[in-house]
Design a protein around this motif. Sequence first.
Motif, short mmCIF file in Angstrom:
data_model
loop_
_atom_site.label_atom_id
_atom_site.label_comp_id
_atom_site.label_asym_id
_atom_site.label_seq_id
_atom_site.Cartn_x
_atom_site.Cartn_y
_atom_site.Cartn_z
N PHE A 99 48.92 -8.72 30.65
CA PHE A 99 49.87 -8.78 31.58
C PHE A 99 51.20 -8.70 31.14
CE2 PHE A 99 48.57 -12.67 29.42
CZ PHE A 99 49.51 -13.48 29.30
N TYR A 113 53.15 0.76 37.23
CA TYR A 113 51.86 -0.05 36.75
C TYR A 113 50.95 1.08 35.94
CZ TYR A 113 53.22 -3.90 39.77
OH TYR A 113 53.85 -4.73 40.24
N ILE A 122 44.39 -9.54 34.82
CA ILE A 122 45.75 -10.26 34.74
C ILE A 122 45.47 -11.16 33.79
CG2 ILE A 122 45.94 -11.75 36.68
CD1 ILE A 122 48.84 -10.73 36.87
N ILE A 151 47.41 -5.99 42.00
CA ILE A 151 47.87 -6.43 40.97
C ILE A 151 48.51 -8.08 41.08
CG2 ILE A 151 49.97 -6.06 39.63
CD1 ILE A 151 49.50 -2.94 39.76
N GLY A 152 48.20 -8.59 40.13
CA GLY A 152 48.70 -10.14 39.95
C GLY A 152 47.81 -10.87 40.86
N SER A 166 45.59 -6.28 36.22
CA SER A 166 46.54 -6.43 35.18
C SER A 166 47.71 -5.95 35.92
CB SER A 166 46.28 -5.81 33.88
OG SER A 166 47.61 -5.67 33.05
N ASP A 167 48.97 -6.63 35.75
CA ASP A 167 50.37 -6.12 36.03
C ASP A 167 51.02 -5.44 34.95
OD1 ASP A 167 50.81 -8.42 34.49
OD2 ASP A 167 52.15 -9.34 36.04
#
Length: 539
Positions: free
Chosen positions: A492, A463, A488, A449-450, A455-456
């Motif tokens: 996001f 999440y 992300i 993630i990030g 995607s965060d």
Amino acid sequence: MKRLRFLYMFMAGLVILACSKNEITGIGQQGDYLANFDFPTYEVYAPGKVVITNRSKNADKFLWEYNGGQTINNQGDTLDVSTSEKMVPDTIYYALPGDYTVKLTTWQGGEEKVLSKTISIEKQQPTILVPENIGIYLDVVFNAAVFKYPGQNVTYAWDFGEAGTSTEASPTVQFVTEGEHVVKLTINDGEETLSTEVIVNVQGELAKTLYLTDALTRRVYKYKLTTQSEAQVESIGVTTGYNPFGLSVKGDKLYLSETGFGTRYSAGAAAVADGVIKSYNLDGTGESLITRPVAANLDYRDDPWMHTVDKFGNIWWTCRNWGVRVANASASEAPYPAIKFNINATIAGEGTATYFASDIKEVGSEIWVSYAGTTGKGIYKFGYDGAYIGKFTTDIQQHAIRAFVVDQVNGYIYFATNRADAGRGLGVYRSNLDGSNIVAVDTHWSMNIGSGGFSDQGAAGEYVYITSMDIDVDENGDGYLYYGYRAISDVFGSGNPPSLGSSAANSGIKKYNLNGTESASFLFKGYAPYGIAIDQVKR
């Protein structure tokens, strides 16, 4: 006098009883003496049966002669007999086409009358028997109904256009383009040459269909899992809310579960219960609202997340905090049901912070539910009555599982972790059916993630990550695992709803070969999927 009348009636009864129930031996003496009969008014094709109607009047005896025909008696036997002395002859059977004469001779006392008529037995013209469900790149077998003379060979000349020609009686052919095609057939039956043709409709490649929901457009799409032709992503005309996490196919219905506006800890508008459970026809028509939470009494923690439809026609779904609910999948605008069972510390014994029920599947005769919270982990099993059966005690229980799917042919569980645990980072993994022997399927850096990866959406410990997985597997264990990937750059943030990019250029559906010989890769990009589901019927 009474005795004589009784004797007369008794003798008359004996005469009547002596006659066969199935045979008429005479016609009452009414009017002039006449010999006549009729053939059927419809066309008779060889081999064919003819039933004659006797229209004679006042005859004492009958003789039928039908050379070239045979007799089918009341027992259904075919006899090599071509005469009859009955008032109405048995059914006459003609094996070959042609013109046949039927002769009737009748008598009244010493007077005799003779009548002959001709009947034409037609030859059945060749007919092409079209197979059902003709699709491109599929082997299909054609046959023809033709008349065959005894001792004569029939020759065939088929013309299938792009699919080629054949001289076989039952050729196997394959079309490569969809649409209408003309199929022609010429036969020679030993006596003459005959031709016929038919227009057949060839469908596009029959294949299973993958359905997906998209975060950016908030629509439902489909993609045929073809192997011989290139498929395109198509909208089915269904719009969704902000977070359509759950999608499934059962029979000829598509089911959708949406969490509504808020998914993580929420207040204000995002805290309102606004999720829905709906069903559609597979083409997107026939929208039906099955049920929805009542905003006045419930909140975002009660909204539907993921779901499954069981073998009995019930739809089960998880809620963020308050367990699992179930309703009849064919219901329409039904009241939102009470909790069937609550996946929390009271049942599972994992501690008071065990929340966030996520994915749910019917496996055999059990309902499996995964946990994806800060301390809630693993998969738990329940009965259809809501009774708690147990949990896994193997390595899989160490992981917060956002989504999972079971491959019962090969004996594996595929699951997506919601955070790093037990020395394993975020990603897609596979275990044995008992949850042991975990191996990585997709743990590429982009799954983190990030930092340009996954995607965060949500927040740490909450999440959304991968919300749906499905498999296409055949009886030999060959096939693919499919799951949605939202980059992300495209989806996001921890807001409700999340922030969206200008496109889904880096997102799409990923696939993984079940035999493990290939790395996970994109099936296609351009969409940011939440729910996915495969229609397991080739259509």
